[in-house]
Design an enzyme around this catalytic site. Structure first.
Site, PDB file in Angstrom:
ATOM      1  N   ARG A 173       0.811  -1.225   0.000  1.00  0.00           N
ATOM      2  CA  ARG A 173       0.000   0.000   0.000  1.00  0.00           C
ATOM      3  C   ARG A 173       0.844   1.275   0.000  1.00  0.00           C
ATOM      4  NH1 ARG A 173      -2.378  -3.512  -1.379  1.00  0.00           N
ATOM      5  NH2 ARG A 173      -4.203  -4.529  -0.524  1.00  0.00           N
ATOM      6  N   SER A 222     -11.314   0.115   2.646  1.00  0.00           N
ATOM      7  CA  SER A 222     -10.588  -0.434   3.794  1.00  0.00           C
ATOM      8  C   SER A 222      -9.945   0.695   4.598  1.00  0.00           C
ATOM      9  CB  SER A 222      -9.501  -1.402   3.325  1.00  0.00           C
ATOM     10  OG  SER A 222     -10.085  -2.515   2.692  1.00  0.00           O
ATOM     11  N   GLU A 292      -5.083   3.105   6.368  1.00  0.00           N
ATOM     12  CA  GLU A 292      -4.924   2.896   4.915  1.00  0.00           C
ATOM     13  C   GLU A 292      -5.598   4.042   4.178  1.00  0.00           C
ATOM     14  OE1 GLU A 292      -6.379  -0.283   1.540  1.00  0.00           O
ATOM     15  OE2 GLU A 292      -5.425  -1.082   3.341  1.00  0.00           O
TER      16      GLU A 292
END
Length: 300
Positions: A173, A222, A292
């Site tokens: 990520r 998310s 995130e």
């Protein structure tokens, strides 16, 4: 924020002072952009950034599917790529070239129709190609870095450069796309496959998402990164946070790594709820969850 103090360079596209971001970001809340800029094409964007005062911050925003915009809004320039940046083309060698504004589902569908396997997971990523390249978006066991060959960036100073995937410094990520740079195009590569098999896998991903995620809600995807060897949703659940509410902000009952705006939640409510979840998870498991979702802008 005072938009009157800034002189904007010429642009063939559109420039909106105090441009609403809550109109299109998934949470449907938060403050405006000081300037919301939609360039006509890559040259337009490059010329604009070249002429823009280097001190002015620039933030690219796709569809805002992974974004909390704080209630005080975003200083400087927010760049949103219009439909002219959403083109997708098939190239030899099982390659797919996608504009930075192209949605994941569009890219996956074009690959399927051309018999290119390996891009099915993009069906499960609700953002743009530019956002996926920047944050190394992933789903169902695959990440953007697995399929990216190169990406074309317009850097903050207006230079247009094509970077090989290796230069992007990918980790989970994360990428080394520089601050203020906009991803305007990506070249992906898959493998030869049967369109029917590829389509079936995309359908499976769509059904799994529908069954497990609150897709019809005002959400941000998310919320927290999965810690090494653990699932964020499980840690949130074990800390007793499923369904936890703060005002109109709620931890989803369906998938507790998703936060929801039940109607009139402020960005501050949503962010405070996320911090409360982080506090409870740390107390319960000793794991410090990392956000995130990108949080941008200033508090009201």
């Amino acid at each position: 924020m005072s938009s009157a103090t800034l002189d904007m360079p010429a642009l063939a596209g559109t420039i909106a002072p105090s441009g609403s971001l809550a109109d299109f970001i998934w949470f449907r809340t938060g403050g405006p952009a000081e300037w919301l800029v939609r360039p006509r094409d890559v040259d337009d964007l490059a010329q604009f950034l070249r002429a823009l005062d280097p001190a002015v911050p620039v933030l690219p925003v796709g569809v805002g599917s992974n974004l909390i915009v704080r209630d005080g809004g975003v200083s400087g320039v927010v760049v949103r790529l219009p439909k002219s940046f959403a083109k997708v083309a098939i190239e030899p060698g099982n390659r797919v070239r996608a504009g930075g504004g192209a949605m994941g589902i569009t890219v996956a569908s074009a690959a399927r129709d051309a018999g290119i396997a390996g891009l099915e997971f993009l069906r499960g990523i609700p953002g743009t190609t530019g956002g996926a390249v920047r944050m190394n978006a992933g789903a169902y066991g695959r990440d953007t870095s697995d399929i990216l060959i190169e990406a074309t960036l317009v850097l903050r100073d207006g230079r247009v450069e094509t970077w090989a995937a290796e230069r992007l410094g990918y980790t989970y990520r994360h990428s080394d796309v520089p601050a203020g740079a906009i991803v305007v195009e990506a070249l992906f590569e898959g493998t030869a496959g049967d369109p029917a098999v590829i389509g079936a896998e995309m359908d499976r991903i769509a059904e799994e998402r529908e069954a497990s995620q609150p897709l019809r809600s005002r959400t941000g995807g998310s919320t927290f990164k999965n810690p090494p060897g653990r699932k964020a949703w499980q840690l949130v659940d074990e800390a007793g946070c499923r369904g936890l509410r703060l005002g109109d902000a709620q931890v989803s009952e369906k998938h507790c790594n998703f936060l929801l705006n039940l109607g009139s939640a402020t960005a501050a409510d949503i962010e405070a709820l996320g911090e409360e979840v982080r506090r409870r998870v740390l107390a319960q498991s000793g794991v410090s969850l990392e956000w995130e979702i990108q949080r941008v802008g200033v508090e009201a």
